[in-house]
Structures are given as C-alpha cells and as structure tokens.
Design a protein around this motif. Structure first.
Motif, mmCIF file in Angstrom:
data_model
loop_
_atom_site.group_PDB
_atom_site.id
_atom_site.type_symbol
_atom_site.label_atom_id
_atom_site.label_comp_id
_atom_site.label_asym_id
_atom_site.label_seq_id
_atom_site.Cartn_x
_atom_site.Cartn_y
_atom_site.Cartn_z
ATOM 1 N N GLY A 1 0.775 -1.249 0.000
ATOM 2 C CA GLY A 1 0.000 0.000 0.000
ATOM 3 C C GLY A 1 0.802 1.293 0.000
ATOM 4 N N HIS A 2 2.103 1.242 -0.339
ATOM 5 C CA HIS A 2 2.897 2.482 -0.302
ATOM 6 C C HIS A 2 2.331 3.531 -1.253
ATOM 7 C CE1 HIS A 2 6.038 -0.430 1.149
ATOM 8 N NE2 HIS A 2 6.052 0.507 2.073
ATOM 9 N N HIS A 3 2.368 4.793 -0.811
ATOM 10 C CA HIS A 3 1.799 5.871 -1.623
ATOM 11 C C HIS A 3 2.782 7.027 -1.799
ATOM 12 C CE1 HIS A 3 1.207 7.751 2.230
ATOM 13 N NE2 HIS A 3 0.469 6.719 2.639
ATOM 14 N N GLN A 4 2.272 8.086 -2.481
ATOM 15 C CA GLN A 4 3.119 9.224 -2.850
ATOM 16 C C GLN A 4 3.802 9.879 -1.643
ATOM 17 O OE1 GLN A 4 1.191 12.905 -4.395
ATOM 18 N NE2 GLN A 4 2.044 12.242 -6.341
ATOM 19 N N ASP A 5 3.092 9.939 -0.517
ATOM 20 C CA ASP A 5 3.689 10.562 0.673
ATOM 21 C C ASP A 5 4.833 9.702 1.213
ATOM 22 O OD1 ASP A 5 0.866 11.552 0.383
ATOM 23 O OD2 ASP A 5 1.536 12.880 1.986
ATOM 24 N N ASP A 6 4.630 8.371 1.203
ATOM 25 C CA ASP A 6 5.735 7.482 1.605
ATOM 26 C C ASP A 6 6.940 7.708 0.701
ATOM 27 O OD1 ASP A 6 4.230 6.097 3.560
ATOM 28 O OD2 ASP A 6 3.356 4.800 2.023
ATOM 29 N N GLN A 7 6.646 7.837 -0.599
ATOM 30 C CA GLN A 7 7.712 8.032 -1.588
ATOM 31 C C GLN A 7 8.479 9.314 -1.293
ATOM 32 O OE1 GLN A 7 9.789 6.815 -3.520
ATOM 33 N NE2 GLN A 7 8.828 6.527 -5.507
ATOM 34 N N ALA A 8 7.748 10.413 -1.088
ATOM 35 C CA ALA A 8 8.407 11.696 -0.822
ATOM 36 C C ALA A 8 9.254 11.596 0.441
ATOM 37 C CB ALA A 8 7.370 12.808 -0.682
ATOM 38 N N GLU A 9 8.711 10.983 1.482
ATOM 39 C CA GLU A 9 9.459 10.866 2.746
ATOM 40 C C GLU A 9 10.725 10.022 2.547
ATOM 41 O OE1 GLU A 9 6.439 9.191 5.250
ATOM 42 O OE2 GLU A 9 5.159 10.942 4.935
ATOM 43 N N THR A 10 10.583 8.935 1.806
ATOM 44 C CA THR A 10 11.737 8.055 1.575
ATOM 45 C C THR A 10 12.830 8.782 0.800
ATOM 46 O OG1 THR A 10 10.290 6.140 1.569
ATOM 47 C CG2 THR A 10 12.445 5.859 0.543
ATOM 48 N N VAL A 11 12.433 9.494 -0.256
ATOM 49 C CA VAL A 11 13.422 10.217 -1.061
ATOM 50 C C VAL A 11 14.130 11.260 -0.206
ATOM 51 C CG1 VAL A 11 13.716 11.819 -2.997
ATOM 52 C CG2 VAL A 11 12.267 9.806 -3.262
ATOM 53 N N ILE A 12 13.371 12.004 0.593
ATOM 54 C CA ILE A 12 13.993 13.043 1.427
ATOM 55 C C ILE A 12 14.922 12.416 2.463
ATOM 56 C CG2 ILE A 12 13.531 14.800 3.181
ATOM 57 C CD1 ILE A 12 11.057 15.518 1.592
ATOM 58 N N SER B 1 -1.836 10.276 -3.299
ATOM 59 C CA SER B 1 -1.417 10.893 -2.041
ATOM 60 C C SER B 1 -2.176 10.277 -0.867
ATOM 61 C CB SER B 1 -1.664 12.397 -2.080
ATOM 62 O OG SER B 1 -3.040 12.654 -2.022
ATOM 63 N N ARG B 2 -1.643 10.462 0.325
ATOM 64 C CA ARG B 2 -2.309 9.988 1.550
ATOM 65 C C ARG B 2 -3.725 10.565 1.627
ATOM 66 N NH1 ARG B 2 1.503 11.080 5.299
ATOM 67 N NH2 ARG B 2 2.053 8.895 5.469
ATOM 68 N N GLN B 3 -3.846 11.864 1.289
ATOM 69 C CA GLN B 3 -5.160 12.511 1.388
ATOM 70 C C GLN B 3 -6.146 11.892 0.397
ATOM 71 O OE1 GLN B 3 -5.844 14.697 3.877
ATOM 72 N NE2 GLN B 3 -7.909 14.202 3.175
ATOM 73 N N PHE C 1 8.362 26.966 0.082
ATOM 74 C CA PHE C 1 9.237 26.827 -1.084
ATOM 75 C C PHE C 1 8.558 26.248 -2.320
ATOM 76 C CE2 PHE C 1 12.078 27.011 2.519
ATOM 77 C CZ PHE C 1 13.042 27.895 2.078
ATOM 78 N N ALA C 2 7.878 25.134 -2.176
ATOM 79 C CA ALA C 2 7.371 24.446 -3.366
ATOM 80 C C ALA C 2 6.053 23.745 -3.034
ATOM 81 C CB ALA C 2 8.401 23.438 -3.859
ATOM 82 N N PRO C 3 4.939 24.427 -3.279
ATOM 83 C CA PRO C 3 3.638 23.851 -2.895
ATOM 84 C C PRO C 3 3.361 22.497 -3.544
ATOM 85 C CG PRO C 3 3.356 25.868 -4.212
ATOM 86 C CD PRO C 3 4.795 25.770 -3.872
ATOM 87 N N ARG C 4 3.979 22.249 -4.711
ATOM 88 C CA ARG C 4 3.714 20.976 -5.391
ATOM 89 C C ARG C 4 4.844 19.990 -5.139
ATOM 90 N NH1 ARG C 4 3.487 21.848 -11.210
ATOM 91 N NH2 ARG C 4 5.016 23.488 -10.824
ATOM 92 N N PHE C 5 5.520 20.135 -4.007
ATOM 93 C CA PHE C 5 6.755 19.403 -3.760
ATOM 94 C C PHE C 5 6.595 17.886 -3.836
ATOM 95 C CE2 PHE C 5 10.160 18.074 -0.642
ATOM 96 C CZ PHE C 5 11.186 18.262 -1.534
ATOM 97 N N LYS C 6 5.533 17.356 -3.221
ATOM 98 C CA LYS C 6 5.390 15.897 -3.195
ATOM 99 C C LYS C 6 5.160 15.330 -4.599
ATOM 100 C CE LYS C 6 2.511 15.825 0.312
ATOM 101 N NZ LYS C 6 1.608 15.331 1.368
ATOM 102 N N GLU C 7 4.350 16.030 -5.387
ATOM 103 C CA GLU C 7 4.127 15.575 -6.761
ATOM 104 C C GLU C 7 5.441 15.629 -7.540
ATOM 105 O OE1 GLU C 7 2.545 17.983 -5.255
ATOM 106 O OE2 GLU C 7 0.415 17.479 -5.156
ATOM 107 N N GLN C 8 6.193 16.725 -7.353
ATOM 108 C CA GLN C 8 7.471 16.862 -8.066
ATOM 109 C C GLN C 8 8.443 15.745 -7.690
ATOM 110 O OE1 GLN C 8 8.908 20.705 -7.017
ATOM 111 N NE2 GLN C 8 7.638 21.771 -8.487
ATOM 112 N N LEU C 9 8.497 15.440 -6.390
ATOM 113 C CA LEU C 9 9.403 14.377 -5.954
ATOM 114 C C LEU C 9 9.003 13.050 -6.585
ATOM 115 C CD1 LEU C 9 10.308 14.713 -2.180
ATOM 116 C CD2 LEU C 9 11.716 15.163 -4.166
ATOM 117 N N GLY C 10 7.702 12.842 -6.725
ATOM 118 C CA GLY C 10 7.221 11.614 -7.364
ATOM 119 C C GLY C 10 7.744 11.497 -8.789
#
Lengths: 470, 470
Positions: free
Chosen positions: A132-143, A173-175, A216-225
């Motif tokens: 069930g990993h999602h975009q927020d997990d991805q962003a957190e992992t990359v960071i 996304s989680r939301q 800094f970047a409101p679309r940050f999580k999407e961009q990281l994806g």
C-alpha cells in the motif's frame, strides 16, 4: 473527489501504464488494516475483473500491542470475508525474533513481513504481492535518503515494481486515499504501519515537508514523485550496464573474487562505482555501512597503482595483487593479523543508526540541546560536544600505536597501556569499537571511556547522544 | 584553520585529483571582488608554480550600483597589480542589455559575464576560465533544483569542469574560504556576487539549510557535495550513451529533425528521455520550460502508435508520421493553423519564473499569506486563491471552444464571445496567454481578467501572486 470511481480509474490507469499486473496474475494483498492497505483491498477488488486478476490477503500479527494487534488481525479477517477473499494470517513475536537475530526492531519487522508474504505466495501460488505504499511514503523516503547522503539508487526511492512486489498506489497521495475511504464509507484500523515509521520519518513528515510545501514548493510531493520516476529509469539503465560489465570481468574462486585492475581503470566512473559495489556486496553479503568514501578508498588503491590493501565494513578486504583487484574476507585470527597495516572503518550516521560488524554493535546517534543527567550514563552511552568533534565520526578497531586522552586524565596516553591498566584482556581488545573524529583522534572507547577533548562543557550548544546495542 | 597552507594544500589536491589544470594551462580568473573569487586569486597565485600554470584576471563591471561598482573594478585592478597579473576589465550596462534581449536581469547578467570571459579568453589565448563557486553554492544549487523538480542533471548541481570553465573551490565551504582570507589578512569587497543570488537562493541559504543542518543532518552540505559528485558521474555516462544513440539515429533536413519511431520504442526509458530532450533542444534552441510532463507527452505519442502531434513550449511541434517522429517549428501563420487540433502548453513554476513564448511574457509567481491591496492591481498582475487552483497551472494559447467565468459575471461563457464583447481583435487573440488549472479550467486571461472561481475570499489562506513581464 467525492466520486470514488475517479480514484479507481486513476489507479487502473497507473496499473495499465506500468503493466503492474500481467493478465491472470494471482495477487496477494499485504494488509495491515491501516488506511493504505485497506484502500488497496477496496480498489483492487473493484478492478479485479477489468485487470483480469484474482486476489487474496495476508496479515502478519506482530504481537507488539497486545489486544490491539489481535483486533487488527480480526479486522483483516472480516474485511477479507466481506470481499470473499482467501485470508492468510499468522501471529509471531517479531520483537523477540529481531532481538535474537541481531536486527533493530524496524528492520526485523520488515524482514519478517517480507519472509511471511513470500512464503504464503510460494505455498499458495500467488504471482505477485501488492503493497500500500503511496506518494507521501515516496516523498518521505526520497527526502530521508537525501538527508543520509544517498546516491542515485536511494534518490529514486520506492520502486513501483521490484521482484514479486508491486505498489499500485504509489502515485496517490495519503489525502486521496483517505478521501477515497471516506467516499466509500470504508472503515479501517488506526495505522499500524506506524510500526515501521522511524523517528526520522515522522520528523520529515510532520516538520520538514510542511516547511518546504508552505515556503518553497507547494507541489513538492508531486514533483518528488516525478523526479523519483526519472531517477529510477536512470538507475535501472546504469545498473544493467554495470551488471553486464561485472559479469563479464569478475571471476570467483571460493570466497575470493577478482577483477582485472587494468580493465577497471579505463571504465567510466559511474560504472566503476557500481562494479566495485557489486564486488563488495558479493563478499560482504550486503552493502550496509558502505559509504561514498569507502568506494573512493578502493578507487584510490586502483589509481595508486602500487601494491596495497584496505579493509571496508564487514571485514571486507580489498587488495591490489599482480594487476588484480582481490576481494576477500579479512581473517582476524590469522597469525599475522596484528602486523598487517589494515583497518576497517565505518562512518557513523548522525542522526541515525549504524551497524559495526567487528563488535556486533548497532550505534544510535541523536542530537539534542537539552541538559543531560550525568548520573545516569551507562557504559553503552556517551554524551559528547558535537561542535568539538567536527564533521564526521568513524568507527574502527583498536590499532597498535593508538593514543587516547581519557576523561579526567592529565593528557594523552597509549591506548595499549590504558587497556593494560584497566585489565582488559588482549584477546578482547580487537572486539572493542573505537570511535574517532574527522582528524583520527579517539573520542570514545566504546563501553569504557570518552575523551577529555569532547566532553560536555558549560558552553556546549549541541549534545551528541550515542548509544550502542549489542 | 589558522595556517593558510592547509587550505592551499587541500585545493591543490583537488585540482590534481580531478586534473582541473593540464600542465601549461593559461588560466583566466573571473574576479568579482567578493570573498570567493578573491580567495581564488590568492590560492591560485600561490599554487601557480606547482600546477605549472599562468594566470590573468577579468572583471565585468555591471554598473548596477553606481560608484560601488566602480570601486569593485578598482579593487580588482589593485589586486591584479599586487600579484603582477594581467587584468581585463570592461564596463557594461547589463540591466539595459538584459531588457533589450528579453532576459531577466539575473539570466542576462550571467550571459554577459560568460560572453565577456569567453571573449577575453579567445583574444588573449587563455585555455581555461576559473570561477569561485564553492560547496555552499553547490548545496544551494542542488536543493533549488530538487525544489524545482529536477532530473539527474539538475541534482548533480554545478560541475567542477565544464567546457572552458573550472571551479577549483567547489569542495571548500564558504567558512573555510573566509577563514583562509582571514589567515591571509586579505581584503575583499562585500560580495557583489549577490547580483546573481535570487530570492529563492537566499531563502534556501538562510532558512532551509540551517533548519536541515540543526534538526536533521549536521553534515548535510558535505553529504550533498558527495551526492552531487556521484550523480555527475551518472549523468555524464547516461548523457554520453544517449548522445551516441541520438547521433546514430537522428537525421536533419533544414529545420526538420527526424527519429525512427520503431527504434525509439525498444530503447531504455533513461536513454529515450534524453534522446527526446536532445531532439527538442535542437529544434527549440534550448530546454527552457520543457518539463517531465512534456517529454511524457511525446512518449505517449510514441506508444499510442497512431498518427498524432503535440506542441511543446517554444512552438516545438512533434508529430508521428509514417513511422517517424518528426520535430519541427509550428508555423502559427500557416492558413490551417486554427484548424489544427494542437496546443502549446507550459507548466508554471510556483514559486519562480516561467517564460511563455507565444506571448513573449515572463511570468513571476510568488506565494504569500498577507493581505493584498486590491486597488492597485495592474492588468499584468493577478492575485488568486492558491488552494482553489489545485496542484498545477498551465499556460497556453486560446483554443476554439474555450469557456471562461469572468470575475463578477453570472457564470461561464464562451471565451470567443467574451473577446468580441471586449473588442479584442481576432488577430490579437492567439498572442494572449491563457492560464488554466490542473483540470483545464481557465483561471486568468492574461492582461484582461481572472476567473470568479479562483478569486480571493475571506477564507483564503495562501495567495498566489502572478505578474507578467513583456
């Protein structure tokens, strides 16, 4: 998004575009009972006809939270029944297992789950395991990987598909997942996937990402994806190229692996780096604690063109011998070991956890600014003035000639003499981790004493808290 | 570090390891008068005998700060005399030039400097141009590129060596440079390199990096430096491989470039992405505003296998024609232009600046939470409720069938009719940038009106401030 079918269509498009489920796949859903995996059950059940797949669910009861854990398992069973899916549940004392096997709890829990899911898949002929990993997990992992100083592989983050495992919600996304569950009026358990969220991950999720998004970047999580997707492609190409090269060049006899130094020298550094890591991994078993600087040490050996050797984490010995780069395990019991001018050093992750093989100790490092109760310091703990240490800490074994300034003593003395004073037997000394600062000065003889030079002072601003777990 | 020779030795080792200066190089030092480039003059003068190189300095007076700028130029001349180095100074109204050529000031200033240094190098037979970029610049650049959603190339940051340019201080921190100048008792001018530090860079330097260093990773800047090095190697290998592939496959006739679609389909996505970007760059002239989504649009065209076309920023038209992918410039004056089912769309950088070619407008986007003075809104400005827009904004030209809900109107109407009501001549309409949200709804007809649906409301939390410069 009030219409759950929008979400389902988005997941379907993702699955089709990345070909996550070949026709007639038999898919095992790894279900914790939390929102992410519960959404996965709902959405894949709805799509199973369109995707031409059949489903089952599996749940490992970690037995970490007593009755709560049992209720998670019951919830999973009820959800499976509701969707008429086969359900595989197993209970296991994960904490106990992790301790016995010498893993941190998180790492142990992940290993147990992977092993359990793989076993169920093999026994019941599932062809894929969905997570069930999602975009927020991805962003957190990359960071987190950026904060740890990762290379390309870490920056690519979680893969949509790796081996048997697939992650159909990686672009959601989680939301969006919570909204979907809301629109479906679906119940779920409070997220027991917190089991594998570390302190660092929580801090990244709750502090750092909101700071970046708002300022800094409101679309940050999407961009990281998107960035992660590009980097995964890049890494897969480089890794394939390096693998071909490695296969063609390496030769193995028993526990010794050889690469021809001359051919390595002419290869591009991007490929050379990976080839050296493949070789280290084959001898060491994994790449835990192998850092940029370690691989550079081997490159140095190669470019020096002289006869030489270095020892990396896990007692991996690399030597240049008659035009060959030779990878082997260091034999610490060999009669001439003390005479060899060799050392094994590991960079300490700050903050974070680092495994040190010779002493079989995991070091946990934290930084804090508050006061410490000195009365309670245990032998496996040290509290040091971070700013007097400099920018790195290395762990290694005792070396002949080492000097040390024990806390409270009048000055530096030979570590060997200090060992003798403290009646530490000769054969025990090579097992004691010795921590040094960036300049090679000993700052802590683990289990025994810190150095006078790095003690906490009234003007100390940041305290480095170290703790070892054997 | 009180002994300046430690710093000089470190720089020497870096230069030798990366072979920055081949023997007998004639090196032009780009000198602003700020600490970084001043340190560069001191350290390279000291090392010139060991490196076997000869030196000269060059300074472009941007004339941005009147007498201050002239004093910078004087300082440079004095420093050059002190070290007995040839000195090349030129004054130029950079702001005026940038405006005339349609660049932002920063971009224009960078172009002017590069051009000036290259000219001096050519005229006076310098073989290399040395710049004062350091580890802190590198960390800031890498982070800014992450915030912008960059791929591998951006994540690698500033190169130690690119073309004629070399950066000998790239592994030294700002503090080490200042300490070195202090130990040398060297004077310098207040950093006029602030000329090319943008608002975002300052915020990253003063807010984000300190937050990460104190709470997450104290060695963050050093780690980013190592990460950048690894990623630069990776990018250089991938780029070389893609370049070979591109050279072998592409054919060009006049302003039209062709790639065989069949062969593209079987290539690894990491290479395909780069090959497509090379092709776009050749037709467009640069890759400004070309995003992940645009390249994916071309991949989609390729995988759909049908006849089709898309238009990317800079009116770059890509079509699939008889098994070939054809790259050309869209001719907006062609008689059948209005009938073509084509559109050119550009993603807006938020926050940041984005160039929109058809209208020749640079859009600047900022996010703020404070109140706006509505009386003062100019036609080239818009203040919108960011949270009602969603996660992206695209800019494109007017399309037949477009609908729009002008601020204060009772509902949506055809954009064409609204243009007629406002007496906007037919031939002017294709030049008016139209901004849309992620769902394709028009949120601003540039220079004219915003949409009712995204206006600021009492409950608005984040205001998106847009401004266009023609």
């Amino acid at each position: 998004m009030n219409d759950p079918s929008t979400f389902e269509r988005f997941v379907l498009e993702n699955c089709q575009r990345d070909n996550l489920f070949p026709k007639d796949s038999k898919v095992l859903l790894a279900l914790s009972g939390g929102p992410d995996s519960t959404a996965l059950v709902h959405v894949l059940s709805g799509l199973s006809a369109k995707l031409n797949i059949s489903l089952g669910v599996a749940h490992l009861n970690h037995q970490m939270r007593g009755e709560e854990s049992n209720k998670d398992a019951e919830f999973v069973q009820i959800l499976a029944d509701e969707f008429h899916l086969p359900c595989h549940v197993k209970a296991m004392d994960v904490k106990d297992w992790a301790e016995r096997e010498g893993y941190s709890f998180q790492e142990g829990a992940r290993k147990c789950r992977q092993q359990f899911f793989s076993e169920i898949a093999r026994e019941h002929h599932y062809t894929l395991i969905a997570l069930g990993h999602h975009q927020d997990d991805q962003a957190e992992t990359v960071i987190m990987n950026i904060l740890r100083g990762s290379g390309l592989q870490g920056l690519g983050g979680i893969l949509g598909k790796s081996g048997l495992f697939v992650r159909p919600l990686l672009n959601c996304s989680r939301q969006e997942i919570l909204d979907y569950l809301g629109a479906r009026k679906a119940t779920f358990r409070e997220d027991s996937s917190n089991l594998d969220t570390s302190y660092l991950r929580n801090k990244v999720r709750l502090e750092l990402i909101p700071h970046i998004k708002s300022d800094f970047a409101p679309r940050f999580k999407e961009q990281l994806g998107k960035m992660a997707q590009l980097l995964q492609w890049d890494e897969s190409f480089l890794s394939e190229e390096a693998q071909k090269f490695f296969q063609g060049l390496s030769s193995r006899k028993g526990s010794i692996l050889t690469l021809p130094a001359g051919k390595l020298k002419s290869v591009h550094p991007a490929i050379l780096n990976r080839v050296l890591r493949f070789a280290i991994q084959e001898i060491k078993g994994d790449l835990r604690s192998v850092e940029f600087d370690h691989v550079q040490q081997v490159c140095q050996l190669l470019s020096d063109n002289s006869v030489g050797a270095c020892v990396l984490p896990g007692d991996t010995r690399i030597s240049l011998d008659k035009g060959d780069l030779v990878f082997s395990k260091l034999n610490r019991n060999a009669p001439d070991f003390q005479d060899e001018n060799l050392y094994s050093s590991v960079l300490l992750q700050i903050p974070g956890e680092t495994w040190f093989e010779p002493g079989k100790v995991t070091f946990r490092a934290k930084i804090q600014s508050q006061k410490i109760e000195f009365n309670r310091v245990k032998p496996n703990q040290a509290f040091l003035d971070l700013d007097s240490i400099g920018n790195k800490i290395e762990m290694r074994c005792y070396l002949p000639g080492d000097k040390f300034w024990p806390l409270g003593a009048g000055g530096r003395k030979k570590l060997k003499e200090w060992f003798i004073d403290r009646k530490i037997p000769k054969e025990a000394r090579p097992q004691i981790p010795v921590l040094t600062d960036g300049s090679g000065n000993i700052i802590w003889v683990y289990g025994h004493q810190i150095s006078e030079t790095v003690k906490i002072q009234p003007e100390t601003k940041r305290v480095l808290c170290l703790e070892g777990f054997e």
